[in-house]
Design a protein around this motif. Structure first.
Motif, PDB file in Angstrom:
ATOM      1  N   ASN A   7     -47.247  -9.252   1.995  1.00 13.14           N
ATOM      2  CA  ASN A   7     -48.191 -10.341   1.608  1.00 13.14           C
ATOM      3  C   ASN A   7     -48.787 -11.018   2.270  1.00 13.14           C
ATOM      4  O   ASN A   7     -48.867 -10.653   3.475  1.00 13.14           O
ATOM      5  CB  ASN A   7     -47.171 -11.701   1.077  1.00 13.14           C
ATOM      6  CG  ASN A   7     -47.841 -12.511   0.121  1.00 13.14           C
ATOM      7  OD1 ASN A   7     -48.567 -12.983   0.602  1.00 13.14           O
ATOM      8  ND2 ASN A   7     -46.620 -12.558  -1.167  1.00 13.14           N
ATOM      9  N   LEU A   8     -50.098 -10.964   1.684  1.00 13.34           N
ATOM     10  CA  LEU A   8     -50.864 -12.061   3.141  1.00 13.34           C
ATOM     11  C   LEU A   8     -50.477 -13.119   3.792  1.00 13.34           C
ATOM     12  O   LEU A   8     -50.560 -13.666   4.931  1.00 13.34           O
ATOM     13  CB  LEU A   8     -52.156 -12.335   2.377  1.00 13.34           C
ATOM     14  CG  LEU A   8     -53.193 -10.896   1.803  1.00 13.34           C
ATOM     15  CD1 LEU A   8     -54.181 -11.008   0.811  1.00 13.34           C
ATOM     16  CD2 LEU A   8     -53.420  -9.915   3.223  1.00 13.34           C
ATOM     17  N   ASP A   9     -49.434 -13.527   2.517  1.00 14.64           N
ATOM     18  CA  ASP A   9     -49.028 -15.298   3.569  1.00 14.64           C
ATOM     19  C   ASP A   9     -47.715 -14.798   4.442  1.00 14.64           C
ATOM     20  O   ASP A   9     -46.996 -14.005   3.506  1.00 14.64           O
ATOM     21  CB  ASP A   9     -48.869 -16.018   1.979  1.00 14.64           C
ATOM     22  CG  ASP A   9     -47.937 -17.305   2.759  1.00 14.64           C
ATOM     23  OD1 ASP A   9     -47.933 -17.733   4.008  1.00 14.64           O
ATOM     24  OD2 ASP A   9     -48.154 -17.971   2.170  1.00 14.64           O
ATOM     25  N   LYS A  10     -48.068 -15.298   5.120  1.00 14.58           N
ATOM     26  CA  LYS A  10     -47.266 -14.652   6.476  1.00 14.58           C
ATOM     27  C   LYS A  10     -46.216 -15.477   6.543  1.00 14.58           C
ATOM     28  O   LYS A  10     -44.483 -15.078   7.326  1.00 14.58           O
ATOM     29  CB  LYS A  10     -47.173 -14.224   7.747  1.00 14.58           C
ATOM     30  CG  LYS A  10     -48.642 -13.439   7.297  1.00 14.58           C
ATOM     31  CD  LYS A  10     -48.521 -11.771   6.776  1.00 14.58           C
ATOM     32  CE  LYS A  10     -49.796 -11.344   7.049  1.00 14.58           C
ATOM     33  NZ  LYS A  10     -48.703  -9.988   5.941  1.00 14.58           N
ATOM     34  N   SER A  11     -46.354 -17.171   5.711  1.00 17.34           N
ATOM     35  CA  SER A  11     -45.154 -18.475   6.445  1.00 17.34           C
ATOM     36  C   SER A  11     -44.299 -19.004   5.112  1.00 17.34           C
ATOM     37  O   SER A  11     -45.286 -18.793   4.157  1.00 17.34           O
ATOM     38  CB  SER A  11     -46.053 -19.451   7.101  1.00 17.34           C
ATOM     39  OG  SER A  11     -45.162 -20.338   7.161  1.00 17.34           O
ATOM     40  N   TRP A  12     -43.637 -18.760   5.576  1.00 19.99           N
ATOM     41  CA  TRP A  12     -42.491 -19.068   4.071  1.00 19.99           C
ATOM     42  C   TRP A  12     -41.089 -20.167   4.260  1.00 19.99           C
ATOM     43  O   TRP A  12     -40.108 -20.133   3.810  1.00 19.99           O
ATOM     44  CB  TRP A  12     -41.702 -18.427   3.468  1.00 19.99           C
ATOM     45  CG  TRP A  12     -42.604 -17.217   3.048  1.00 19.99           C
ATOM     46  CD1 TRP A  12     -43.225 -15.877   3.782  1.00 19.99           C
ATOM     47  CD2 TRP A  12     -42.947 -16.905   1.882  1.00 19.99           C
ATOM     48  NE1 TRP A  12     -44.310 -15.441   3.254  1.00 19.99           N
ATOM     49  CE2 TRP A  12     -44.252 -15.708   1.407  1.00 19.99           C
ATOM     50  CE3 TRP A  12     -43.644 -17.522   0.472  1.00 19.99           C
ATOM     51  CZ2 TRP A  12     -45.538 -15.133   0.488  1.00 19.99           C
ATOM     52  CZ3 TRP A  12     -44.709 -17.677  -0.726  1.00 19.99           C
ATOM     53  CH2 TRP A  12     -45.257 -16.558  -0.331  1.00 19.99           C
ATOM     54  N   PRO A  13     -41.930 -21.191   4.579  1.00 17.39           N
ATOM     55  CA  PRO A  13     -40.627 -22.754   5.307  1.00 17.39           C
ATOM     56  C   PRO A  13     -40.285 -23.556   3.631  1.00 17.39           C
ATOM     57  O   PRO A  13     -39.635 -23.733   4.121  1.00 17.39           O
ATOM     58  CB  PRO A  13     -41.396 -23.722   6.163  1.00 17.39           C
ATOM     59  CG  PRO A  13     -43.553 -23.441   5.712  1.00 17.39           C
ATOM     60  CD  PRO A  13     -42.827 -21.932   5.074  1.00 17.39           C
ATOM     61  N   GLU A  14     -40.685 -23.181   3.647  1.00 19.53           N
ATOM     62  CA  GLU A  14     -41.019 -24.238   2.148  1.00 19.53           C
ATOM     63  C   GLU A  14     -39.467 -23.575   0.616  1.00 19.53           C
ATOM     64  O   GLU A  14     -38.843 -23.856  -0.310  1.00 19.53           O
ATOM     65  CB  GLU A  14     -41.787 -23.845   0.505  1.00 19.53           C
ATOM     66  CG  GLU A  14     -43.199 -23.961   1.635  1.00 19.53           C
ATOM     67  CD  GLU A  14     -43.536 -22.771   1.674  1.00 19.53           C
ATOM     68  OE1 GLU A  14     -45.282 -23.348   1.953  1.00 19.53           O
ATOM     69  OE2 GLU A  14     -43.618 -22.180   2.056  1.00 19.53           O
ATOM     70  N   ILE A  15     -39.056 -22.081   1.272  1.00 20.26           N
ATOM     71  CA  ILE A  15     -37.824 -21.707   0.568  1.00 20.26           C
ATOM     72  C   ILE A  15     -36.574 -21.698   0.948  1.00 20.26           C
ATOM     73  O   ILE A  15     -36.301 -22.093   2.261  1.00 20.26           O
ATOM     74  CB  ILE A  15     -38.537 -20.004   0.693  1.00 20.26           C
ATOM     75  CG1 ILE A  15     -38.995 -19.730   0.100  1.00 20.26           C
ATOM     76  CG2 ILE A  15     -36.688 -19.018   0.525  1.00 20.26           C
ATOM     77  CD1 ILE A  15     -39.425 -18.026   0.532  1.00 20.26           C
ATOM     78  N   SER A  16     -36.190 -22.041   0.275  1.00 21.73           N
ATOM     79  CA  SER A  16     -34.754 -22.789   0.374  1.00 21.73           C
ATOM     80  C   SER A  16     -33.496 -22.120  -0.668  1.00 21.73           C
ATOM     81  O   SER A  16     -32.526 -22.261  -0.630  1.00 21.73           O
ATOM     82  CB  SER A  16     -34.492 -24.354  -0.575  1.00 21.73           C
ATOM     83  OG  SER A  16     -34.672 -24.287  -1.817  1.00 21.73           O
ATOM     84  N   THR A  17     -33.980 -20.999  -1.022  1.00 22.46           N
ATOM     85  CA  THR A  17     -32.962 -20.320  -2.489  1.00 22.46           C
ATOM     86  C   THR A  17     -32.523 -18.311  -0.496  1.00 22.46           C
ATOM     87  O   THR A  17     -33.344 -18.655  -0.253  1.00 22.46           O
ATOM     88  CB  THR A  17     -33.877 -19.143  -3.033  1.00 22.46           C
ATOM     89  OG1 THR A  17     -34.229 -19.916  -3.717  1.00 22.46           O
ATOM     90  CG2 THR A  17     -33.478 -18.132  -3.492  1.00 22.46           C
TER      91      THR A  17
END
Length: 314
Positions: free
Chosen positions: A209-219
């Motif tokens: 994925n081009l997006d490297k940052s996932w701080p929003e994930i709660s799963t």
């Protein structure tokens, strides 16, 4: 080997179980029946479902290392196809499900292939996971060139089809759902988890994925990388994805040893073992599988490294 200290993150707050509040009442009820049995001289009275009240989602026999590494679990598996012509939001696919209905409903998982891939590239996961007690939907995407954000939307559309319109919808508990995917499909599983926090588990496999940052994930998320991946190298994909997840989240990073980007495209015992354990632990809330995830697995012939938080809080 990528040297990173294993760490223990604060346990994520437990999500309330709809059955948790009933447990004290269930125990009092069981105790009352036992007292009645003793009074009338019946000895020990078996109370149907009393043990299951502790975790109504538990499915199958107690696991062993051999059982989670086996090519097939305890459930016989049936399958049905969903034609591409019958759906518009994704490209159709194959649903694998436990044949028996005696254990009630099951959790469900949708799996997306990667860039230029079709469902055949991840088909081995269907019967392998379903035989452990899940409904599994391996899908084709609208185009083999779809990007991760599109694959994320298609994963969610396939989940909705599975739980609302499919021929096996009555076998599924719609509150116990997860997503998986390979490569861009793995990136799509992160997109899906970000968009739908109610998901119980996500497993990106050698994700891109081009997006490297996932701080929003709660799963609760298990990211699987491969030390020899030259397409989505762990240094620029899997590792930063994992590091960007909230420290309080139930999360893990499994890096396969002596493996490449396409390791998830064929039967792989290490991927299956930890995927089954992760899905059981978080979709079914089955703590019998905690033993395979905590303490953290050590490096081996198939594991380059494993990072995560222990014990798990959900």
């Amino acid at each position: 080997m990528h040297q990173h200290p294993q760490h223990s993150a604060p346990a994520r707050a437990s999500r309330p179980s709809p059955h948790r509040a009933d447990r004290p009442r269930a125990r009092r009820f069981t105790g009352a029946l036992a007292a009645i049995a003793a009074t009338v001289g019946l000895g020990t009275l078996a109370v149907p479902g009393a043990q299951a009240a502790d975790n109504p989602y538990e499915r199958g026999p107690a696991p062993t290392n051999a059982s989670i590494e086996a090519s097939r679990g305890p459930y016989a598996v049936s399958e049905t196809t969903v034609s591409r012509l019958a759906v518009s939001e994704f490209g159709g696919g194959t649903i694998y499900y436990p044949t028996s209905t005696s254990d009630g409903t099951f959790g469900a998982v949708v799996v997306s292939p990667g860039y230029t891939g079709t469902q055949s590239s991840i088909a081995w996961l269907g019967p392998r996971l379903a035989s452990q007690g899940f409904v599994v939907f391996t899908i084709d995407t609208l185009s083999t060139l779809d990007q991760p954000d599109s694959r994320g939307r298609q994963l969610l559309a396939a989940l909705d089809h599975l739980t609302e319109r499919s021929s096996v919808r009555g076998r599924i508990d719609g509150s116990r759902l997860g997503v998986m995917g390979h490569s861009m499909g793995g990136g799509g599983s992160l997109e899906a988890a970000k968009s739908r926090p109610a998901l119980q588990a996500a497993i990106p496999l050698t994700p891109w994925n081009l997006d490297k940052s996932w701080p929003e994930i709660s799963t609760p998320t298990l990211i699987v990388g491969a030390d020899g991946d030259s397409v989505a190298s762990v240094a620029s994909h899997a590792e930063p994805f994992y590091e960007s997840l909230p420290a309080s989240l139930d999360r893990a990073y499994l890096e396969l040893n002596n493996a490449n980007h396409f390791a998830p495209n064929s039967s792989n015992t290490t991927i299956a073992k930890y995927s089954v354990s992760w899905l059981k632990r978080f979709i079914d809330n089955d703590t019998r599988y905690e033993q395979f995830l905590c303490p953290l697995p050590r490096p081996s012939l198939t594991i380059e490294e494993y990072r995560g938080n222990c014990p798990h809080g959900s």
